[in-house]
Write a protein that holds these residues in place. Structure first.
Motif, mmCIF file in Angstrom:
data_model
loop_
_atom_site.group_PDB
_atom_site.id
_atom_site.type_symbol
_atom_site.label_atom_id
_atom_site.label_comp_id
_atom_site.label_asym_id
_atom_site.label_seq_id
_atom_site.Cartn_x
_atom_site.Cartn_y
_atom_site.Cartn_z
ATOM 1 N N TYR A 281 0.937 -1.107 0.018
ATOM 2 C CA TYR A 281 -0.070 -0.088 0.089
ATOM 3 C C TYR A 281 0.757 1.225 0.148
ATOM 4 N N PRO A 282 0.413 2.542 -0.173
ATOM 5 C CA PRO A 282 -1.181 2.645 -0.734
ATOM 6 C C PRO A 282 -1.345 2.358 -2.014
ATOM 7 N N ILE A 283 -2.929 2.118 -2.341
ATOM 8 C CA ILE A 283 -3.184 1.805 -3.825
ATOM 9 C C ILE A 283 -3.777 2.930 -4.554
ATOM 10 N N PRO A 284 -3.473 3.213 -5.609
ATOM 11 C CA PRO A 284 -2.176 3.162 -6.237
ATOM 12 C C PRO A 284 -0.921 3.989 -5.358
ATOM 13 N N VAL A 285 0.195 3.687 -5.593
ATOM 14 C CA VAL A 285 1.308 4.274 -4.833
ATOM 15 C C VAL A 285 1.243 5.703 -5.217
ATOM 16 N N VAL A 286 1.888 6.569 -4.170
ATOM 17 C CA VAL A 286 1.895 7.879 -4.325
ATOM 18 C C VAL A 286 3.475 8.152 -4.034
ATOM 19 N N ASP A 287 3.730 8.999 -3.195
ATOM 20 C CA ASP A 287 5.063 9.222 -2.990
ATOM 21 C C ASP A 287 6.047 8.168 -2.473
ATOM 22 N N TYR A 288 5.490 7.214 -2.121
ATOM 23 C CA TYR A 288 5.938 5.929 -1.286
ATOM 24 C C TYR A 288 5.383 4.707 -1.698
ATOM 25 N N CYS A 289 5.971 3.841 -1.586
ATOM 26 C CA CYS A 289 5.021 2.463 -1.633
ATOM 27 C C CYS A 289 5.702 1.508 -0.278
ATOM 28 N N GLN A 290 4.852 0.973 0.486
ATOM 29 C CA GLN A 290 5.566 -0.059 1.386
ATOM 30 C C GLN A 290 4.841 -1.542 1.229
ATOM 31 N N PHE A 291 5.978 -2.187 1.677
ATOM 32 C CA PHE A 291 5.866 -3.842 1.541
ATOM 33 C C PHE A 291 5.913 -4.210 2.898
ATOM 34 N N VAL A 292 4.773 -4.805 3.529
ATOM 35 C CA VAL A 292 4.742 -5.103 4.892
ATOM 36 C C VAL A 292 4.742 -6.485 4.820
ATOM 37 N N PHE A 293 5.660 -7.306 5.517
ATOM 38 C CA PHE A 293 5.589 -8.756 5.612
ATOM 39 C C PHE A 293 5.137 -9.132 7.133
ATOM 40 N N ILE A 301 18.470 -7.502 2.440
ATOM 41 C CA ILE A 301 17.276 -7.361 1.576
ATOM 42 C C ILE A 301 17.837 -6.542 0.629
ATOM 43 N N SER A 302 17.270 -6.813 -0.680
ATOM 44 C CA SER A 302 17.666 -6.063 -1.919
ATOM 45 C C SER A 302 16.306 -5.877 -2.638
ATOM 46 N N VAL A 303 16.348 -4.451 -3.110
ATOM 47 C CA VAL A 303 15.003 -3.973 -3.624
ATOM 48 C C VAL A 303 15.326 -3.415 -5.032
ATOM 49 N N ASP A 304 14.768 -3.900 -6.243
ATOM 50 C CA ASP A 304 15.249 -3.418 -7.520
ATOM 51 C C ASP A 304 13.856 -3.100 -8.437
ATOM 52 N N VAL A 305 13.883 -2.023 -8.875
ATOM 53 C CA VAL A 305 12.597 -1.468 -9.716
ATOM 54 C C VAL A 305 13.088 -1.367 -11.207
ATOM 55 N N TYR A 306 11.687 -2.046 -11.946
ATOM 56 C CA TYR A 306 12.232 -2.021 -13.280
ATOM 57 C C TYR A 306 10.633 -1.582 -13.951
ATOM 58 N N ASN A 307 11.002 -0.683 -15.035
ATOM 59 C CA ASN A 307 9.933 -0.281 -16.003
ATOM 60 C C ASN A 307 9.244 -1.122 -16.972
ATOM 61 N N GLN A 308 8.468 -0.761 -17.828
ATOM 62 C CA GLN A 308 7.781 -2.054 -18.627
ATOM 63 C C GLN A 308 8.692 -2.307 -19.815
ATOM 64 N N LEU A 309 9.610 -1.439 -20.021
ATOM 65 C CA LEU A 309 10.780 -2.045 -20.924
ATOM 66 C C LEU A 309 11.917 -2.855 -20.502
ATOM 67 N N GLY A 310 11.692 -3.273 -19.209
ATOM 68 C CA GLY A 310 12.754 -4.007 -18.425
ATOM 69 C C GLY A 310 14.089 -3.303 -18.092
ATOM 70 N N GLN A 311 13.997 -1.842 -18.103
ATOM 71 C CA GLN A 311 15.114 -1.187 -17.663
ATOM 72 C C GLN A 311 15.051 -0.993 -16.165
ATOM 73 N N GLN A 312 15.885 -1.128 -15.632
ATOM 74 C CA GLN A 312 16.372 -0.978 -14.153
ATOM 75 C C GLN A 312 16.320 0.712 -13.913
ATOM 76 N N ILE A 313 15.418 1.014 -12.697
ATOM 77 C CA ILE A 313 15.230 2.407 -12.464
ATOM 78 C C ILE A 313 16.037 2.670 -11.020
ATOM 79 N N ASN A 314 16.632 3.991 -11.030
ATOM 80 C CA ASN A 314 17.294 4.023 -9.538
ATOM 81 C C ASN A 314 16.213 4.207 -8.779
ATOM 82 N N SER A 315 16.362 3.696 -7.543
ATOM 83 C CA SER A 315 15.283 3.717 -6.355
ATOM 84 C C SER A 315 16.085 3.760 -5.066
ATOM 85 N N THR A 316 15.231 4.414 -4.065
ATOM 86 C CA THR A 316 15.701 4.495 -2.509
ATOM 87 C C THR A 316 14.680 3.813 -1.941
ATOM 88 N N TYR A 317 15.039 3.047 -0.960
ATOM 89 C CA TYR A 317 14.392 2.534 0.153
ATOM 90 C C TYR A 317 14.941 2.380 1.350
#
Length: 354
Positions: A281-293, A301-317
């Motif tokens: 959440y939140p749905i859809p995401v806004v300024d942040y997105c949280q993944f709660v286990f 832990i590693s977190v990688d973000v990719y766009n629809q073209l499969g390109q990796q996006i710089n991300s901070t978490y």
């Protein structure tokens, strides 16, 4: 002459009407989502009329014939342009031997036979995943998963490719059809996931599938292909033609929204690992997105973000008390695939909407 023309028109109209799903065909699926919908659709389309392998060439004449009467081969076709070659039914173009493109066509299992155990009925002759294709390109496709190729090791004359997968989650060899037909093949995969739901215990599977079900990376990619290449008139006509032969239908051609209803949710956030208790959440995401286990997380832990073209996006978490907080303020609107690597288990895949 007028009487003859009138009779022909009546016959054509009658075929068109009877080829549609009967009234109430999808009634048992109304209002359902998730596995409930998948189970309901399975009950609707199972137990189809099984065909012989030898009859497939005859059936292709009604399921895969282009307006110019040539074979509709998605591995050689160039929509809006001139194909490099064409095949015709009843002209001796069936394979046969070949040593290059354009020599003959054969029966392509878009969901390869090795994935379900070989020449096993009813999967072996199920027309919803079988297509007439150039024999040589079919051979080059082999039993590779579908995927998206960045550096092709081989390219067909219409632009289909073989090479390592560039989309996140899998980097092995894949086959990439041209964009115009990616949705067709994706909806064939989704059909297989529903038609053979819980009838796949003996299936060997593949790098793309667990039994009849798509692996997380493949599910995310096939949903993108489905979204980017909507149902065409070709698919609708083919669905109708197969219905007259097998007496079942591909629900995702009649109701494309069923794909999101089963494997996603109206929010556009899709948890790709059904066995993981993970809230997003939140749905859809806004300024942040949280993944709660809901279970303890230890190790790296590693977190990688990719766009629809499969390109990796710089991300901070950041990670604290079982929650990953991903900064998304700078992401443009669109769909993204988030890969969460954990020391204790296989990577998790989550598709998010900004």
């Amino acid at each position: 002459m007028r009487i003859s023309i009138f009779l022909i028109l009546v016959l054509i109209l009658h075929f068109h009407v009877t080829a549609q799903p009967p009234q109430g065909y999808y009634n048992e699926a109304a209002g359902l989502t998730g596995t409930d919908l998948q189970e309901a659709l399975h009950e609707i389309i199972k137990d189809h009329q099984v065909q012989t392998y030898g009859s497939l060439y005859d059936h292709f004449e009604s399921t895969d014939r282009k307006p110019n009467l040539s074979v509709w081969d998605m591995y050689s076709d160039v929509p809006g342009g001139t194909p490099p070659y064409s095949f015709y039914y009843n002209s001796g173009d069936e394979c046969g031997n070949y040593n290059g493109e354009g020599q003959c066509y054969n029966r392509e299992h878009s969901f390869p036979q090795s994935w379900f155990g070989g020449s096993v009925l009813p999967m072996h002759t199920d027309l919803f995943h079988l297509y007439p294709t150039d024999g040589y390109v079919n051979n080059r496709r082999s039993n590779y998963p579908f995927g998206e190729v960045s550096n092709a090791t081989w390219t067909s004359q219409n632009g289909s490719k073989v090479g390592n997968n560039a989309s996140p989650g899998y980097n092995g060899l894949v086959f990439e059809p041209i964009d115009a037909y990616k949705g067709d093949f994706a909806r064939s995969c989704f059909y297989m996931s529903v038609r053979y739901y819980e009838q796949d215990n003996s299936w060997p599977g593949s790098n793309m599938t667990n039994g009849s079900q798509l692996k997380p990376w493949a599910l995310a990619l096939m949903m993108e292909w489905h979204e980017n290449d909507p149902v065409s008139a070709k698919e609708t006509s083919r669905n109708n033609a197969i219905y007259t032969i097998q007496e079942n239908r591909n629900p995702f051609i009649d109701h494309p929204e069923y794909i999101e209803a089963i494997w996603g949710d109206p929010s556009g956030i899709i948890a790709q690992d059904k066995n993981t208790t993970l809230s997003v959440y939140p749905i859809p995401v806004v300024d942040y997105c949280q993944f709660v286990f809901s279970y303890p997380i230890e190790g790296n832990i590693s977190v990688d973000v990719y766009n629809q073209l499969g390109q990796q996006i710089n991300s901070t978490y950041s990670f604290a008390e079982g929650t990953i907080t991903l900064e998304t303020a700078n992401l443009p609107k669109g769909f993204y695939l988030v890969t969460i690597g954990l020391d204790s288990q296989s990577p998790l895949f989550v598709k998010i909407l900004k």
